[in-house]
Design a protein around this motif. Structure first.
Motif, PDB file in Angstrom:
ATOM      1  N   TRP A 150       0.822  -1.216   0.000  1.00  0.00           N
ATOM      2  CA  TRP A 150       0.000   0.000   0.000  1.00  0.00           C
ATOM      3  C   TRP A 150       0.854   1.263   0.000  1.00  0.00           C
ATOM      4  O   TRP A 150       0.422   2.312  -0.482  1.00  0.00           O
ATOM      5  CB  TRP A 150      -1.019  -0.005   1.138  1.00  0.00           C
ATOM      6  CG  TRP A 150      -0.532  -0.118   2.543  1.00  0.00           C
ATOM      7  CD1 TRP A 150      -0.549  -1.225   3.334  1.00  0.00           C
ATOM      8  CD2 TRP A 150       0.027   0.930   3.361  1.00  0.00           C
ATOM      9  NE1 TRP A 150      -0.033  -0.958   4.573  1.00  0.00           N
ATOM     10  CE2 TRP A 150       0.319   0.372   4.620  1.00  0.00           C
ATOM     11  CE3 TRP A 150       0.291   2.281   3.146  1.00  0.00           C
ATOM     12  CZ2 TRP A 150       0.876   1.114   5.657  1.00  0.00           C
ATOM     13  CZ3 TRP A 150       0.852   3.024   4.177  1.00  0.00           C
ATOM     14  CH2 TRP A 150       1.135   2.443   5.417  1.00  0.00           C
ATOM     15  N   TYR A 182       1.279   2.956  -3.384  1.00  0.00           N
ATOM     16  CA  TYR A 182       0.208   3.777  -3.950  1.00  0.00           C
ATOM     17  C   TYR A 182       0.351   5.254  -3.583  1.00  0.00           C
ATOM     18  O   TYR A 182      -0.398   6.097  -4.076  1.00  0.00           O
ATOM     19  CB  TYR A 182      -1.163   3.269  -3.490  1.00  0.00           C
ATOM     20  CG  TYR A 182      -1.543   1.967  -4.146  1.00  0.00           C
ATOM     21  CD1 TYR A 182      -2.253   1.940  -5.339  1.00  0.00           C
ATOM     22  CD2 TYR A 182      -1.178   0.744  -3.587  1.00  0.00           C
ATOM     23  CE1 TYR A 182      -2.597   0.751  -5.947  1.00  0.00           C
ATOM     24  CE2 TYR A 182      -1.513  -0.459  -4.188  1.00  0.00           C
ATOM     25  CZ  TYR A 182      -2.227  -0.447  -5.363  1.00  0.00           C
ATOM     26  OH  TYR A 182      -2.558  -1.625  -5.971  1.00  0.00           O
ATOM     27  N   LEU A 234      -3.814   8.496   2.156  1.00  0.00           N
ATOM     28  CA  LEU A 234      -4.093   7.584   1.054  1.00  0.00           C
ATOM     29  C   LEU A 234      -5.591   7.311   0.992  1.00  0.00           C
ATOM     30  O   LEU A 234      -6.185   6.843   1.969  1.00  0.00           O
ATOM     31  CB  LEU A 234      -3.331   6.275   1.266  1.00  0.00           C
ATOM     32  CG  LEU A 234      -3.312   5.269   0.125  1.00  0.00           C
ATOM     33  CD1 LEU A 234      -2.512   5.822  -1.054  1.00  0.00           C
ATOM     34  CD2 LEU A 234      -2.714   3.951   0.594  1.00  0.00           C
ATOM     35  N   PHE A 260      -8.373   5.082  -0.081  1.00  0.00           N
ATOM     36  CA  PHE A 260      -8.576   3.713  -0.526  1.00  0.00           C
ATOM     37  C   PHE A 260      -9.609   3.632  -1.649  1.00  0.00           C
ATOM     38  O   PHE A 260      -9.556   2.728  -2.486  1.00  0.00           O
ATOM     39  CB  PHE A 260      -8.992   2.827   0.649  1.00  0.00           C
ATOM     40  CG  PHE A 260      -7.893   2.582   1.634  1.00  0.00           C
ATOM     41  CD1 PHE A 260      -6.775   1.851   1.283  1.00  0.00           C
ATOM     42  CD2 PHE A 260      -7.959   3.094   2.916  1.00  0.00           C
ATOM     43  CE1 PHE A 260      -5.745   1.623   2.177  1.00  0.00           C
ATOM     44  CE2 PHE A 260      -6.946   2.875   3.827  1.00  0.00           C
ATOM     45  CZ  PHE A 260      -5.834   2.140   3.461  1.00  0.00           C
ATOM     46  N   LYS A 289      -9.838   5.423  -4.209  1.00  0.00           N
ATOM     47  CA  LYS A 289      -9.165   5.590  -5.489  1.00  0.00           C
ATOM     48  C   LYS A 289      -8.446   4.310  -5.906  1.00  0.00           C
ATOM     49  O   LYS A 289      -8.377   3.983  -7.096  1.00  0.00           O
ATOM     50  CB  LYS A 289      -8.169   6.746  -5.403  1.00  0.00           C
ATOM     51  CG  LYS A 289      -8.810   8.094  -5.087  1.00  0.00           C
ATOM     52  CD  LYS A 289      -9.823   8.494  -6.147  1.00  0.00           C
ATOM     53  CE  LYS A 289     -10.433   9.857  -5.868  1.00  0.00           C
ATOM     54  NZ  LYS A 289     -11.459  10.236  -6.874  1.00  0.00           N
ATOM     55  N   ILE A 290      -7.910   3.582  -4.927  1.00  0.00           N
ATOM     56  CA  ILE A 290      -7.248   2.311  -5.232  1.00  0.00           C
ATOM     57  C   ILE A 290      -8.273   1.294  -5.726  1.00  0.00           C
ATOM     58  O   ILE A 290      -8.031   0.552  -6.685  1.00  0.00           O
ATOM     59  CB  ILE A 290      -6.514   1.762  -3.991  1.00  0.00           C
ATOM     60  CG1 ILE A 290      -5.406   2.721  -3.571  1.00  0.00           C
ATOM     61  CG2 ILE A 290      -5.942   0.378  -4.276  1.00  0.00           C
ATOM     62  CD1 ILE A 290      -4.706   2.310  -2.311  1.00  0.00           C
ATOM     63  N   SER A 297      -6.884   0.178  -8.967  1.00  0.00           N
ATOM     64  CA  SER A 297      -5.826  -0.772  -8.606  1.00  0.00           C
ATOM     65  C   SER A 297      -4.444  -0.323  -9.077  1.00  0.00           C
ATOM     66  O   SER A 297      -3.521  -1.128  -9.137  1.00  0.00           O
ATOM     67  CB  SER A 297      -6.110  -2.178  -9.166  1.00  0.00           C
ATOM     68  OG  SER A 297      -7.093  -2.826  -8.395  1.00  0.00           O
ATOM     69  N   GLN A 298      -4.341   0.943  -9.423  1.00  0.00           N
ATOM     70  CA  GLN A 298      -3.067   1.461  -9.896  1.00  0.00           C
ATOM     71  C   GLN A 298      -2.786   2.798  -9.224  1.00  0.00           C
ATOM     72  O   GLN A 298      -3.698   3.487  -8.792  1.00  0.00           O
ATOM     73  CB  GLN A 298      -3.078   1.602 -11.424  1.00  0.00           C
ATOM     74  CG  GLN A 298      -3.170   0.249 -12.129  1.00  0.00           C
ATOM     75  CD  GLN A 298      -3.315   0.377 -13.636  1.00  0.00           C
ATOM     76  OE1 GLN A 298      -3.624   1.442 -14.146  1.00  0.00           O
ATOM     77  NE2 GLN A 298      -3.088  -0.717 -14.335  1.00  0.00           N
ATOM     78  N   PRO A 299      -1.500   3.195  -9.167  1.00  0.00           N
ATOM     79  CA  PRO A 299      -1.134   4.409  -8.435  1.00  0.00           C
ATOM     80  C   PRO A 299      -1.541   5.682  -9.170  1.00  0.00           C
ATOM     81  O   PRO A 299      -1.844   5.649 -10.372  1.00  0.00           O
ATOM     82  CB  PRO A 299       0.388   4.302  -8.329  1.00  0.00           C
ATOM     83  CG  PRO A 299       0.771   3.481  -9.514  1.00  0.00           C
ATOM     84  CD  PRO A 299      -0.335   2.492  -9.708  1.00  0.00           C
ATOM     85  N   TYR A 349       0.399  -6.113  -7.460  1.00  0.00           N
ATOM     86  CA  TYR A 349      -0.691  -5.398  -6.805  1.00  0.00           C
ATOM     87  C   TYR A 349      -1.385  -4.424  -7.743  1.00  0.00           C
ATOM     88  O   TYR A 349      -2.540  -4.079  -7.535  1.00  0.00           O
ATOM     89  CB  TYR A 349      -0.188  -4.663  -5.561  1.00  0.00           C
ATOM     90  CG  TYR A 349      -0.263  -5.507  -4.317  1.00  0.00           C
ATOM     91  CD1 TYR A 349      -1.475  -5.741  -3.679  1.00  0.00           C
ATOM     92  CD2 TYR A 349       0.871  -6.099  -3.790  1.00  0.00           C
ATOM     93  CE1 TYR A 349      -1.557  -6.524  -2.549  1.00  0.00           C
ATOM     94  CE2 TYR A 349       0.806  -6.883  -2.651  1.00  0.00           C
ATOM     95  CZ  TYR A 349      -0.414  -7.090  -2.036  1.00  0.00           C
ATOM     96  OH  TYR A 349      -0.486  -7.868  -0.912  1.00  0.00           O
ATOM     97  N   TYR A 350      -0.688  -3.976  -8.778  1.00  0.00           N
ATOM     98  CA  TYR A 350      -1.324  -3.082  -9.745  1.00  0.00           C
ATOM     99  C   TYR A 350      -2.193  -3.850 -10.733  1.00  0.00           C
ATOM    100  O   TYR A 350      -2.895  -3.260 -11.546  1.00  0.00           O
ATOM    101  CB  TYR A 350      -0.276  -2.283 -10.525  1.00  0.00           C
ATOM    102  CG  TYR A 350       0.573  -1.353  -9.695  1.00  0.00           C
ATOM    103  CD1 TYR A 350       0.190  -0.958  -8.418  1.00  0.00           C
ATOM    104  CD2 TYR A 350       1.778  -0.866 -10.198  1.00  0.00           C
ATOM    105  CE1 TYR A 350       0.984  -0.110  -7.664  1.00  0.00           C
ATOM    106  CE2 TYR A 350       2.579  -0.007  -9.453  1.00  0.00           C
ATOM    107  CZ  TYR A 350       2.178   0.363  -8.181  1.00  0.00           C
ATOM    108  OH  TYR A 350       2.964   1.214  -7.438  1.00  0.00           O
ATOM    109  N   PHE A 379      -7.251  -4.955  -5.081  1.00  0.00           N
ATOM    110  CA  PHE A 379      -6.351  -4.626  -3.979  1.00  0.00           C
ATOM    111  C   PHE A 379      -6.633  -5.429  -2.714  1.00  0.00           C
ATOM    112  O   PHE A 379      -5.728  -6.047  -2.145  1.00  0.00           O
ATOM    113  CB  PHE A 379      -6.431  -3.133  -3.665  1.00  0.00           C
ATOM    114  CG  PHE A 379      -5.554  -2.721  -2.513  1.00  0.00           C
ATOM    115  CD1 PHE A 379      -4.192  -2.557  -2.698  1.00  0.00           C
ATOM    116  CD2 PHE A 379      -6.076  -2.517  -1.251  1.00  0.00           C
ATOM    117  CE1 PHE A 379      -3.363  -2.195  -1.641  1.00  0.00           C
ATOM    118  CE2 PHE A 379      -5.257  -2.152  -0.190  1.00  0.00           C
ATOM    119  CZ  PHE A 379      -3.906  -1.991  -0.391  1.00  0.00           C
TER     120      PHE A 379
END
Length: 389
Positions: A97, A100, A209, A211, A213-214, A218-220, A231-232, A236
């Motif tokens: 995490w 991200y 951060l 969450f 948006k993740i 699933s990408q930064p 993880y990308y 997540f």
């Protein structure tokens, strides 16, 4: 990402790392149980083996594992000691995490080289101030905090682009906070899951951060990133929680081995060797089949993670599978203990310790069996459960 099939030499190297950590922690299991934490020696060994760097983006120069290898690593440590497996998993996954965050934060944390802890229960109080926010909160169950340099904590915050408050993670240096030794549990005592107190500590906006948006992507949030990073390319939360089931399987496998070993050498008062008893023969058969079932569900879980990309996924199904694996492993251990009899109940017996640890895994909020099974059932009937994995 390096897959098991592409590099068997690397796979064996990772398993040897896991075995060294697990065996060392097993030798100190009773001491860690008494002290409510693993020793500095075990923490240093995890760091020396660079376990916490194995699932980083490849730009950091370490082998980036596939899910099968990562799960087998966690299970291998768990076969020897579940507290060490818990922390090995956490110290690996918590770097995920961090990846991200904006690159300057991500790089600072990763290049500093320390462990990262987290507790994302959204209980923090966040107040805006000039240039950032003031955060306060008391967080329990912060696993590995004794040896961590960084920690992420949870809170609810309101943002201009969302009409509802949302859950966030906030990154701190542990040296700016207070750690209170409160961990005195039934199981996983070596995890050192103590209490963390944050008392009006300032953070900048980029330490927060979102969450939501993740989950969306699933990408930064930056443009250039490692396209192969696991993880990308995985939903997540299912990826973040996979280690709980993995370590449970390792613990259950050890219990089955202990049951077989102790049954083979056990003689009843009547003089009958227990391995010739239909009762123990039947139990061993059931334990083996239950373990096969748990491993099969784990394989399905990994297959789902590798298949679900860039879109909707069945979060409730992930949670139910994970809960079923863990519950099966708990039942394996309880059945083994009850069949072995009183000597397995003595403090420090491997089956006694693994049973307590497996039960502790089952009490984690992401592992609760009734929640997982009910959520999946509701999902199957078309109810929006809001379960994210």
């Amino acid at each position: 990402m390096v897959t098991l099939g592409e590099n068997k030499v690397l796979y064996e190297e990772i398993m040897q790392k896991a075995k060294r950590i697990g065996e060392a922690a097993e030798l100190e299991a009773i001491e860690a149980d008494h002290n409510s934490t693993i020793s500095p020696r075990i923490a240093d060994l995890i760091r020396q083996e660079e376990i916490h760097r194995l699932i980083l983006p490849k730009e950091f120069g370490h082998p980036q594992l596939d899910w099968h290898t990562f799960v087998d690593m966690v299970s291998t440590v768990g076969y020897h000691n579940l507290s060490a497996s818990w922390l090995t998993f956490f110290f690996s996954a918590h770097n995920a995490w961090v990846c991200y965050y904006p690159k300057h934060i991500r790089d600072e944390v990763i290049n500093q080289g320390g462990f990262v802890a987290d507790v994302f229960a959204p209980i923090g109080q966040v107040e805006p101030t000039e240039g950032g926010y003031i955060v306060s909160g008391k967080y329990n169950f912060v696993s590995g905090i004794n040896y961590s340099d960084w920690v992420g904590v949870g809170a609810m915050m309101k943002f201009e682009d969302n009409d509802k408050p949302e859950r966030v993670g906030i990154l701190f240096k542990v040296s700016d906070l207070e750690v209170v030794k409160t961990w005195d549990s039934l199981g996983l005592r070596g995890s050192g899951s103590n209490t963390l107190i944050i008392d009006n500590v300032f953070v900048k906006p980029d330490a927060i951060l979102r969450f939501s948006k993740i989950i969306e992507k699933s990408q930064p949030p930056y443009e250039e990133f490692d396209q192969d990073y696991l993880y990308y390319n995985t939903p997540f939360y299912p990826g973040f929680y996979v280690g709980f089931a993995a370590m449970a399987i390792g613990g259950a496998e050890r219990v089955v081995s202990e049951f077989e070993k102790h049954t083979a050498g056990r003689v009843r008062f009547s003089g009958v060797n227990e391995k010739e008893s239909p009762t123990s023969q039947r139990v061993l058969s059931e334990l083996k089949l239950d373990l096969i079932s748990a491993k099969g569900l784990m394989a399905e879980y990994i297959n789902m993670m590798e298949t679900d990309k860039d879109g909707a996924y069945e979060g409730a199904k992930y949670k139910a599978i994970r809960a079923k694996i863990i519950d099966t492993c708990i039942q394996i251990s309880v059945k083994a203990l009850l069949t072995l009899g009183g000597h397995a109940l003595l403090k420090g017996h491997p089956v006694e310790m693994f049973t307590r640890d497996l039960m502790a895994i089952g009490t984690h909020i992401t592992s609760l069996y009734e929640d997982g099974i009910l959520g999946y059932g509701r999902h199957l009937f078309g109810v929006d459960t809001k379960i994210q994995g």
